[in-house]
Scaffold this motif. Structure first.
Motif, PDB file in Angstrom:
ATOM      1  N   ARG A   1       0.839  -1.210   0.000  1.00  0.00           N
ATOM      2  CA  ARG A   1       0.000   0.000   0.000  1.00  0.00           C
ATOM      3  C   ARG A   1       0.875   1.262   0.000  1.00  0.00           C
ATOM      4  NH1 ARG A   1      -2.271  -4.097   2.801  1.00  0.00           N
ATOM      5  NH2 ARG A   1      -4.505  -4.535   2.502  1.00  0.00           N
ATOM      6  N   TYR A   2       1.857   1.248  -0.878  1.00  0.00           N
ATOM      7  CA  TYR A   2       2.844   2.331  -0.913  1.00  0.00           C
ATOM      8  C   TYR A   2       2.192   3.687  -1.147  1.00  0.00           C
ATOM      9  CZ  TYR A   2       6.918   5.055  -2.366  1.00  0.00           C
ATOM     10  OH  TYR A   2       7.891   6.012  -2.472  1.00  0.00           O
ATOM     11  N   LEU A   3       1.238   3.753  -2.073  1.00  0.00           N
ATOM     12  CA  LEU A   3       0.529   4.999  -2.320  1.00  0.00           C
ATOM     13  C   LEU A   3      -0.707   5.090  -1.441  1.00  0.00           C
ATOM     14  CD1 LEU A   3       0.416   5.171  -6.240  1.00  0.00           C
ATOM     15  CD2 LEU A   3       2.000   6.344  -4.722  1.00  0.00           C
ATOM     16  N   ASN A   4      -1.121   6.313  -1.158  1.00  0.00           N
ATOM     17  CA  ASN A   4      -2.446   6.540  -0.594  1.00  0.00           C
ATOM     18  C   ASN A   4      -3.401   6.548  -1.797  1.00  0.00           C
ATOM     19  OD1 ASN A   4      -4.813   7.508   0.511  1.00  0.00           O
ATOM     20  ND2 ASN A   4      -3.847   9.159   1.646  1.00  0.00           N
ATOM     21  N   LEU A   5      -3.849   5.355  -2.172  1.00  0.00           N
ATOM     22  CA  LEU A   5      -4.603   5.182  -3.408  1.00  0.00           C
ATOM     23  C   LEU A   5      -6.083   5.016  -3.102  1.00  0.00           C
ATOM     24  CD1 LEU A   5      -4.536   4.795  -6.498  1.00  0.00           C
ATOM     25  CD2 LEU A   5      -4.138   2.353  -6.104  1.00  0.00           C
ATOM     26  N   ASN A   6      -6.861   5.991  -3.521  1.00  0.00           N
ATOM     27  CA  ASN A   6      -8.307   5.937  -3.315  1.00  0.00           C
ATOM     28  C   ASN A   6      -9.017   5.587  -4.615  1.00  0.00           C
ATOM     29  OD1 ASN A   6      -9.004   6.524  -0.548  1.00  0.00           O
ATOM     30  ND2 ASN A   6      -7.955   8.487  -0.872  1.00  0.00           N
ATOM     31  N   PRO A   7     -10.104   4.813  -4.537  1.00  0.00           N
ATOM     32  CA  PRO A   7     -10.948   4.613  -3.353  1.00  0.00           C
ATOM     33  C   PRO A   7     -10.517   3.506  -2.392  1.00  0.00           C
ATOM     34  CG  PRO A   7     -11.950   3.503  -5.210  1.00  0.00           C
ATOM     35  CD  PRO A   7     -10.723   4.215  -5.745  1.00  0.00           C
ATOM     36  N   PHE A   8      -9.445   2.768  -2.695  1.00  0.00           N
ATOM     37  CA  PHE A   8      -9.090   1.607  -1.877  1.00  0.00           C
ATOM     38  C   PHE A   8      -8.722   1.992  -0.448  1.00  0.00           C
ATOM     39  CE2 PHE A   8      -7.364   0.243  -6.214  1.00  0.00           C
ATOM     40  CZ  PHE A   8      -8.579  -0.307  -6.597  1.00  0.00           C
ATOM     41  N   TYR A   9      -7.905   3.040  -0.305  1.00  0.00           N
ATOM     42  CA  TYR A   9      -7.440   3.453   1.024  1.00  0.00           C
ATOM     43  C   TYR A   9      -8.622   3.814   1.924  1.00  0.00           C
ATOM     44  CZ  TYR A   9      -4.908   6.179   4.552  1.00  0.00           C
ATOM     45  OH  TYR A   9      -4.408   6.680   5.731  1.00  0.00           O
ATOM     46  N   ALA A  10      -9.527   4.635   1.401  1.00  0.00           N
ATOM     47  CA  ALA A  10     -10.685   5.048   2.199  1.00  0.00           C
ATOM     48  C   ALA A  10     -11.612   3.876   2.486  1.00  0.00           C
ATOM     49  CB  ALA A  10     -11.443   6.152   1.460  1.00  0.00           C
ATOM     50  N   LEU A  11     -11.765   2.997   1.510  1.00  0.00           N
ATOM     51  CA  LEU A  11     -12.661   1.863   1.684  1.00  0.00           C
ATOM     52  C   LEU A  11     -12.133   0.901   2.750  1.00  0.00           C
ATOM     53  CD1 LEU A  11     -15.277   0.637   0.607  1.00  0.00           C
ATOM     54  CD2 LEU A  11     -13.947  -0.507  -1.164  1.00  0.00           C
ATOM     55  N   GLU A  12     -10.844   0.631   2.730  1.00  0.00           N
ATOM     56  CA  GLU A  12     -10.271  -0.226   3.774  1.00  0.00           C
ATOM     57  C   GLU A  12     -10.423   0.411   5.154  1.00  0.00           C
ATOM     58  OE1 GLU A  12      -6.912  -3.100   1.753  1.00  0.00           O
ATOM     59  OE2 GLU A  12      -6.243  -1.426   3.006  1.00  0.00           O
ATOM     60  N   ASN A  13     -10.170   1.710   5.245  1.00  0.00           N
ATOM     61  CA  ASN A  13     -10.322   2.381   6.537  1.00  0.00           C
ATOM     62  C   ASN A  13     -11.728   2.232   7.081  1.00  0.00           C
ATOM     63  OD1 ASN A  13      -7.698   3.241   6.734  1.00  0.00           O
ATOM     64  ND2 ASN A  13      -8.086   5.325   6.033  1.00  0.00           N
ATOM     65  N   ARG A  14     -12.716   2.373   6.194  1.00  0.00           N
ATOM     66  CA  ARG A  14     -14.103   2.281   6.645  1.00  0.00           C
ATOM     67  C   ARG A  14     -14.478   0.839   6.993  1.00  0.00           C
ATOM     68  NH1 ARG A  14     -18.750   5.238   6.155  1.00  0.00           N
ATOM     69  NH2 ARG A  14     -17.320   6.951   6.583  1.00  0.00           N
ATOM     70  N   LEU A  15     -14.096  -0.110   6.146  1.00  0.00           N
ATOM     71  CA  LEU A  15     -14.526  -1.489   6.364  1.00  0.00           C
ATOM     72  C   LEU A  15     -13.740  -2.183   7.465  1.00  0.00           C
ATOM     73  CD1 LEU A  15     -15.104  -2.699   2.687  1.00  0.00           C
ATOM     74  CD2 LEU A  15     -16.803  -1.992   4.368  1.00  0.00           C
ATOM     75  N   TYR A  16     -12.469  -1.841   7.606  1.00  0.00           N
ATOM     76  CA  TYR A  16     -11.639  -2.507   8.612  1.00  0.00           C
ATOM     77  C   TYR A  16     -11.664  -1.793   9.956  1.00  0.00           C
ATOM     78  CZ  TYR A  16      -9.442  -4.873   4.569  1.00  0.00           C
ATOM     79  OH  TYR A  16      -9.183  -5.588   3.436  1.00  0.00           O
ATOM     80  N   GLY A  17     -11.676  -0.476   9.918  1.00  0.00           N
ATOM     81  CA  GLY A  17     -11.564   0.265  11.166  1.00  0.00           C
ATOM     82  C   GLY A  17     -12.724   1.172  11.486  1.00  0.00           C
ATOM     83  N   ASN A  18     -13.693   1.265  10.543  1.00  0.00           N
ATOM     84  CA  ASN A  18     -14.882   2.097  10.734  1.00  0.00           C
ATOM     85  C   ASN A  18     -14.523   3.555  10.975  1.00  0.00           C
ATOM     86  OD1 ASN A  18     -17.690   2.342  10.732  1.00  0.00           O
ATOM     87  ND2 ASN A  18     -17.798   2.257  12.970  1.00  0.00           N
TER      88      ASN A  18
ATOM     89  N   GLY B   1     -12.820   7.324   8.958  1.00  0.00           N
ATOM     90  CA  GLY B   1     -12.592   7.999   7.689  1.00  0.00           C
ATOM     91  C   GLY B   1     -13.879   8.181   6.891  1.00  0.00           C
ATOM     92  N   ARG B   2     -13.732   8.919   5.801  1.00  0.00           N
ATOM     93  CA  ARG B   2     -14.881   9.247   4.947  1.00  0.00           C
ATOM     94  C   ARG B   2     -14.689   8.625   3.577  1.00  0.00           C
ATOM     95  NH1 ARG B   2     -16.526  15.453   4.409  1.00  0.00           N
ATOM     96  NH2 ARG B   2     -17.394  14.985   6.472  1.00  0.00           N
ATOM     97  N   LEU B   3     -15.719   7.952   3.114  1.00  0.00           N
ATOM     98  CA  LEU B   3     -15.682   7.354   1.791  1.00  0.00           C
ATOM     99  C   LEU B   3     -15.819   8.435   0.720  1.00  0.00           C
ATOM    100  CD1 LEU B   3     -17.961   4.219   2.281  1.00  0.00           C
ATOM    101  CD2 LEU B   3     -15.478   4.268   2.076  1.00  0.00           C
ATOM    102  N   PRO B   4     -15.423   8.127  -0.524  1.00  0.00           N
ATOM    103  CA  PRO B   4     -15.651   9.089  -1.604  1.00  0.00           C
ATOM    104  C   PRO B   4     -17.121   9.471  -1.685  1.00  0.00           C
ATOM    105  CG  PRO B   4     -14.271   7.273  -2.359  1.00  0.00           C
ATOM    106  CD  PRO B   4     -14.752   6.902  -0.987  1.00  0.00           C
ATOM    107  N   CYS B   5     -17.387  10.676  -2.174  1.00  0.00           N
ATOM    108  CA  CYS B   5     -18.763  11.178  -2.170  1.00  0.00           C
ATOM    109  C   CYS B   5     -19.705  10.295  -2.977  1.00  0.00           C
ATOM    110  CB  CYS B   5     -18.807  12.621  -2.681  1.00  0.00           C
ATOM    111  SG  CYS B   5     -18.169  12.850  -4.361  1.00  0.00           S
ATOM    112  N   CYS B   6     -19.193   9.541  -3.963  1.00  0.00           N
ATOM    113  CA  CYS B   6     -20.059   8.678  -4.764  1.00  0.00           C
ATOM    114  C   CYS B   6     -20.665   7.563  -3.934  1.00  0.00           C
ATOM    115  CB  CYS B   6     -19.302   8.116  -5.963  1.00  0.00           C
ATOM    116  SG  CYS B   6     -17.928   7.001  -5.557  1.00  0.00           S
ATOM    117  N   TRP B   7     -20.103   7.283  -2.744  1.00  0.00           N
ATOM    118  CA  TRP B   7     -20.635   6.236  -1.875  1.00  0.00           C
ATOM    119  C   TRP B   7     -21.187   6.801  -0.570  1.00  0.00           C
ATOM    120  CZ3 TRP B   7     -15.546   3.126  -2.707  1.00  0.00           C
ATOM    121  CH2 TRP B   7     -15.556   2.568  -3.988  1.00  0.00           C
ATOM    122  N   SER B   8     -21.525   8.068  -0.551  1.00  0.00           N
ATOM    123  CA  SER B   8     -22.130   8.624   0.652  1.00  0.00           C
ATOM    124  C   SER B   8     -23.616   8.280   0.679  1.00  0.00           C
ATOM    125  CB  SER B   8     -21.958  10.145   0.686  1.00  0.00           C
ATOM    126  OG  SER B   8     -22.622  10.741  -0.409  1.00  0.00           O
ATOM    127  N   TYR B   9     -24.181   8.244   1.890  1.00  0.00           N
ATOM    128  CA  TYR B   9     -25.626   7.980   1.981  1.00  0.00           C
ATOM    129  C   TYR B   9     -26.384   8.997   1.154  1.00  0.00           C
ATOM    130  CZ  TYR B   9     -30.387   7.796   3.665  1.00  0.00           C
ATOM    131  OH  TYR B   9     -31.757   7.725   3.724  1.00  0.00           O
TER     132      TYR B   9
END
Length: 368
Positions: free
Chosen positions: A225-242, A244-252
């Motif tokens: 995970r050398y780069l801070n590569l989104n959407p993967f970085y944000a998605l892992e933070n949300r799914l693994y650690g609950n 951070g904020r997901l990209p706006c395309c996946w907001s409620y």
């Protein structure tokens, strides 16, 4: 409840680019020097109406640097003065194509934008050009400006749009390009949708794009995970650690925390809407009361979207509903003509979600 609220500021529709995949109607319209106090006074009214603690202001265009460093410095000073007495914290973000960057911007970016610049670069570049630069010339000019900005001590972050040639080159080369050739730490992959020229960008085949994103995720994981590569970085933070904020395309619902404001005060859902799909805009700051704008039927269309879509079996019975919520409304409208249809990239999202969840479960198994 108090909290954060985001405003995409579009102080100008002028742009030095002539990119064929652009979704904005470019024009000379800009906020002039005399209008800044009224402009920010209305934005302050909006912030007070939303009862926010922090206002995140995303300076975009058009091309912000077309207005000149002196004009933007004045605007930022007026903004600071306007909010100086009400306890609302301001956080400024700058998005620019960098082509007009010079040392006149150094003090402004250091002081107001925390030394960070967001810019766009595609690999390969099929669409980004100016009146005097073809695709290759654009990339060369961009790299020269990035070099100048970094020499001045600034961090350049990348927003990139995959295209048909990106998929042909493959995930390994794409990742290597941004990691090794571009040499940045933060890369955000956005999903393209039809611009003003409805044939550009050329639509991506969903199964091929899903293969690419799934492979890219594995390349990223294998690189530690050398780069801070989104959407993967944000998605892992949300799914693994609950966190951070997901990209706006996946907001409620992006209508809950985001609007865009045009040079004349027209308010729309985001920059993808306010200059192009004007029949969806909510109202005009300074011409209508704030409560009327935020309770407008036009904004209601966006607020009602999740509740409408959950009744659709495709979304309501989807195991990923609580991550995606039907996806991005502009991508739904652009591809189908229906705001209440699911995001065109739904099959791609599902593959990404499944890959990230499987990776997390595998890690849990390996860690006992």
């Amino acid at each position: 409840m108090r909290g954060d609220f985001s405003i995409v500021l579009i102080p100008t529709f002028a742009c030095n680019g002539a990119c064929s995949h652009c979704f904005e109607k470019i024009s000379p319209q800009s906020v002039n020097r005399e209008e800044w106090p009224e402009y920010f006074s209305r934005i302050k009214e909006l912030a007070n109406y939303k009862k926010v603690d922090k206002l995140l202001l995303y300076w975009q265009g058009g091309e912000v640097m077309m207005m000149g460093a002196r004009a933007i410095r004045k605007a930022l000073e007026v903004c600071a003065d306007t909010f100086s007495d009400d306890g609302i914290a301001l956080e400024h973000h700058l998005q620019t194509n960098l082509l007009l960057y010079d040392r006149k911007w150094r003090e402004i970016i250091a002081r107001y934008f925390r030394g960070n610049i967001s810019s766009s670069l595609d690999y390969p570049n099929l669409y980004r050009v100016t009146a005097g630069l073809d695709c290759a010339g654009y990339v060369d000019a961009w790299f020269e400006k990035k070099k100048q900005a970094e020499a001045d001590g600034f961090v350049v972050n990348i927003i990139t749009l995959p295209n048909v040639s990106t998929l042909e080159l493959g995930a390994v080369e794409f990742y290597s390009y941004f990691k090794d050739r571009v040499g940045v730490s933060n890369v955000q992959i956005n999903f393209p949708f039809p611009g003003l020229d409805s044939e550009k960008p050329e639509p991506l085949k969903l199964d091929r794009f899903a293969d690419f994103m799934e492979e890219l995720y594995q390349v990223w994981v294998d690189s530690d995970r050398y780069l801070n590569l989104n959407p993967f970085y944000a998605l892992e933070n949300r799914l693994y650690g609950n966190t951070g904020r997901l990209p706006c395309c996946w907001s409620y619902n992006c209508a809950d925390y985001l609007v865009a404001v045009s040079p004349d005060g027209d308010i729309g859902q985001c920059d993808c809407w306010v200059a192009t799909h004007t029949d969806y805009n909510f109202g005009l700051l300074g011409r209508q009361p704030i409560d009327e704008i935020f309770t407008s039927p036009e904004r209601g269309r966006f607020l009602n979207r999740p509740a409408t879509m959950i009744n659709d079996p495709d979304c309501g019975q989807c195991p990923y509903w609580m991550i995606c919520f039907g996806g991005c409304p502009i991508r739904a409208l652009s591809f189908t003509g229906d705001l209440y249809s699911k995001d065109y990239y739904c099959p791609v999202y599902k593959r990404i979600f499944a890959a990230v969840i499987e990776c997390g479960q595998k890690g849990d198994r390996e860690n006992g």
